[in-house]
Design a protein around this motif. Structure first.
Motif, PDB file in Angstrom:
ATOM      1  N   GLN A   5     -29.735  17.040  79.070  1.00  0.00           N
ATOM      2  CA  GLN A   5     -28.874  16.482  80.096  1.00  0.00           C
ATOM      3  C   GLN A   5     -29.241  15.034  80.364  1.00  0.00           C
ATOM      4  OE1 GLN A   5     -29.148  18.928  83.540  1.00  0.00           O
ATOM      5  NE2 GLN A   5     -27.928  20.589  82.668  1.00  0.00           N
ATOM      6  N   ARG A   6     -28.184  14.184  80.486  1.00  0.00           N
ATOM      7  CA  ARG A   6     -28.393  12.781  80.767  1.00  0.00           C
ATOM      8  C   ARG A   6     -28.146  12.507  82.245  1.00  0.00           C
ATOM      9  NH1 ARG A   6     -25.290   9.736  75.763  1.00  0.00           N
ATOM     10  NH2 ARG A   6     -26.580  10.607  74.081  1.00  0.00           N
ATOM     11  N   LYS A   7     -29.031  11.775  82.803  1.00  0.00           N
ATOM     12  CA  LYS A   7     -28.894  11.412  84.208  1.00  0.00           C
ATOM     13  C   LYS A   7     -28.042  10.148  84.320  1.00  0.00           C
ATOM     14  CE  LYS A   7     -31.536  10.503  88.400  1.00  0.00           C
ATOM     15  NZ  LYS A   7     -32.889  10.323  88.960  1.00  0.00           N
ATOM     16  N   ILE A   8     -26.945  10.261  84.966  1.00  0.00           N
ATOM     17  CA  ILE A   8     -26.032   9.122  85.116  1.00  0.00           C
ATOM     18  C   ILE A   8     -26.479   8.286  86.306  1.00  0.00           C
ATOM     19  CG2 ILE A   8     -23.655   8.415  85.540  1.00  0.00           C
ATOM     20  CD1 ILE A   8     -22.758  11.025  84.296  1.00  0.00           C
ATOM     21  N   TRP A  13     -22.401   0.857  88.812  1.00  0.00           N
ATOM     22  CA  TRP A  13     -21.133   0.972  89.533  1.00  0.00           C
ATOM     23  C   TRP A  13     -21.252   0.378  90.933  1.00  0.00           C
ATOM     24  CZ3 TRP A  13     -17.270   2.243  86.520  1.00  0.00           C
ATOM     25  CH2 TRP A  13     -17.530   2.988  85.383  1.00  0.00           C
ATOM     26  N   ILE A  14     -22.392   0.583  91.542  1.00  0.00           N
ATOM     27  CA  ILE A  14     -22.604   0.011  92.873  1.00  0.00           C
ATOM     28  C   ILE A  14     -22.608  -1.526  92.790  1.00  0.00           C
ATOM     29  CG2 ILE A  14     -24.237  -0.232  94.783  1.00  0.00           C
ATOM     30  CD1 ILE A  14     -25.140   2.647  94.187  1.00  0.00           C
ATOM     31  N   ALA A  15     -23.286  -2.063  91.767  1.00  0.00           N
ATOM     32  CA  ALA A  15     -23.356  -3.512  91.594  1.00  0.00           C
ATOM     33  C   ALA A  15     -21.966  -4.089  91.313  1.00  0.00           C
ATOM     34  CB  ALA A  15     -24.312  -3.854  90.459  1.00  0.00           C
ATOM     35  N   ALA A  16     -21.197  -3.401  90.456  1.00  0.00           N
ATOM     36  CA  ALA A  16     -19.849  -3.890  90.128  1.00  0.00           C
ATOM     37  C   ALA A  16     -18.956  -3.876  91.358  1.00  0.00           C
ATOM     38  CB  ALA A  16     -19.252  -3.016  89.024  1.00  0.00           C
TER      39      ALA A  16
END
Length: 254
Positions: A5-8, A13-16
């Motif tokens: 499992q990859r941690k997203i 997204w917060i920075a953008a």
């Protein structure tokens, strides 16, 4: 085989989102490049407001004109702040001179970007107020050829290639009859540095003098600055040369 499992992570997204919000906030407080524009041309002239014709001893006629050229530095925030009192003082001074019969017959203004600046001739009561290139005006004549390497040296963080935010800031005001008026913006890539944010160019008027057989032409322009453009002097002067050539083209086309 099961994939790990990859941690997203959420920080991109917060920075953008933060950058977009910041850009929107800056855009919301930028000056409205159309709000300051004043334009009117009187249908007829009032004889009492015109300069007097003098009759010389040799039989010739002469008209004495008072011409005032003023760079009023009507720059918007955040480029400049606190100019309103000084602009009001300029307007008051010109209005008082005109009321005393000592005011300019022709007022030429540069950097009248904000309403307090562009309305100086309104307060002074000039019959005709003719602006230069509008915010959305585009050059119709051919652009001057740029020197080698000049287009590739443009940087958006210096105000280049991000579009125009202000009009040309040019005005001519007079009580003399204005027969024709036209303006021409400089080419989009003929500017340098922060000067690119305004749609600089030139305006040309033909004005009728009392009892004169022919109108005379008045040319008003304001080209790229040097140090205030915040680019190298070589680049600023290259822009100045291109704009001079484009002004030559305007005058040749008359």
């Amino acid at each position: 085989m099961d994939r790990p499992q990859r941690k997203i992570t959420r920080w991109p997204w917060i920075a953008a989102t933060a950058l977009l919000a910041c850009a929107a906030a800056i855009w919301a407080i930028l000056p409205d490049g159309r709000a300051a524009r004043v334009e009117r041309i009187a249908a007829c002239a009032m004889p009492a407001t015109l300069p007097k014709v003098e009759y010389l001893a040799d039989g010739r006629k002469a008209v004495r004109l008072r011409v005032l050229l003023w760079n009023v530095e009507g720059l918007p925030w955040p480029i400049r702040s606190g100019r309103e009192p000084k602009l009001a003082a300029i307007a008051d001074w010109i209005a008082k001179r005109r009321a005393a019969g000592l005011g300019p017959d022709i007022l030429i203004m540069h950097k009248a970007f904000i309403p307090k600046a562009s309305r100086i001739p309104v307060a002074a009561g000039f019959a005709s107020i003719v602006p230069g290139p509008a915010l959305d005006a585009r050059r119709r004549l051919p652009a001057a050829k740029a020197p080698a390497g000049y287009p590739g040296g443009a940087h958006w963080w210096k105000g280049e290639r991000v579009g125009k935010w202000l009009d040309g800031g040019l005005y001519v005001a007079t009580d003399l009859p204005v027969e024709t008026a036209s303006s021409e913006a400089f080419a989009a890539d003929s500017c340098a540095g922060y000067d690119c944010l305004s749609n600089k160019g030139a305006e040309l008027l033909s004005i009728r003098l009392p009892e004169a057989p022919e109108p005379f032409y008045l040319f008003n322009t304001h080209r790229n600055s040097r140090e205030p453009a915040k680019v190298g002097i070589t680049r600023a002067e290259a822009s100045h040369v291109m704009q001079t050539r484009e002004n030559d083209a305007c005058l040749t086309a008359v």
